[in-house]
Write a protein that holds these residues in place. Structure first.
Motif, short mmCIF file in Angstrom:
data_model
loop_
_atom_site.label_atom_id
_atom_site.label_comp_id
_atom_site.label_asym_id
_atom_site.label_seq_id
_atom_site.Cartn_x
_atom_site.Cartn_y
_atom_site.Cartn_z
N SER A 10 0.83 -1.18 0.00
CA SER A 10 0.00 0.00 0.00
C SER A 10 0.88 1.24 0.00
CB SER A 10 -0.90 0.02 1.24
OG SER A 10 -1.74 1.15 1.23
N GLN A 11 0.43 2.23 -0.72
CA GLN A 11 1.12 3.52 -0.72
C GLN A 11 0.85 4.16 0.64
OE1 GLN A 11 2.14 4.81 -4.05
NE2 GLN A 11 3.29 6.43 -3.08
N ALA A 12 1.89 4.65 1.29
CA ALA A 12 1.74 5.30 2.59
C ALA A 12 2.03 6.79 2.50
CB ALA A 12 2.65 4.66 3.62
N HIS A 13 2.84 7.13 1.53
CA HIS A 13 3.27 8.50 1.34
C HIS A 13 3.70 8.60 -0.12
CE1 HIS A 13 5.70 12.15 1.99
NE2 HIS A 13 4.95 12.33 3.06
N CYS A 46 2.44 7.87 7.28
CA CYS A 46 1.37 7.71 6.30
C CYS A 46 0.62 9.04 6.24
CB CYS A 46 0.42 6.59 6.70
SG CYS A 46 -0.92 6.37 5.52
N SER A 47 0.72 9.71 5.12
CA SER A 47 0.12 11.03 5.00
C SER A 47 -1.41 10.96 4.88
CB SER A 47 0.70 11.77 3.80
OG SER A 47 0.39 11.09 2.61
N ARG A 48 -2.06 12.09 5.07
CA ARG A 48 -3.52 12.15 5.02
C ARG A 48 -4.09 11.63 3.72
NH1 ARG A 48 -4.58 18.25 6.62
NH2 ARG A 48 -3.25 18.37 4.80
N GLY A 49 -3.40 11.90 2.63
CA GLY A 49 -3.91 11.49 1.33
C GLY A 49 -3.98 9.99 1.13
N TYR A 50 -3.19 9.23 1.86
CA TYR A 50 -3.16 7.77 1.72
C TYR A 50 -3.73 7.06 2.94
CZ TYR A 50 -0.10 8.85 -2.18
OH TYR A 50 0.41 9.35 -3.35
#
Length: 62
Positions: A10-13, A46-50
């Motif tokens: 999964s993309q985290a950032h 993990c940024s808000r977008g992901y």
């Protein structure tokens, strides 16, 4: 790219993809960002977008 990897990922950032099978813990959001701790002790933000994508894959994967 995560779909091409052998293990689920999964993309985290924008600069980080995490292997879901290597996640040891997910710390609650601080400043709206999760901290993902991998089994080797590495911490990944993990940024808000992901956040929702990661939450679905970690907490709702069967």
């Amino acid at each position: 790219m995560p779909n091409r990897l052998h293990n689920p990922a999964s993309q985290a950032h924008r600069s980080a993809i995490v292997n879901l099978s290597r996640i040891a813990a997910v710390e609650p959001p601080s400043r709206a960002e999760y901290t993902v701790i991998l089994d080797d002790g590495t911490e990944v933000t993990c940024s808000r977008g992901y956040r929702s994508q990661l939450r679905e894959k970690v907490f709702f994967s069967g």
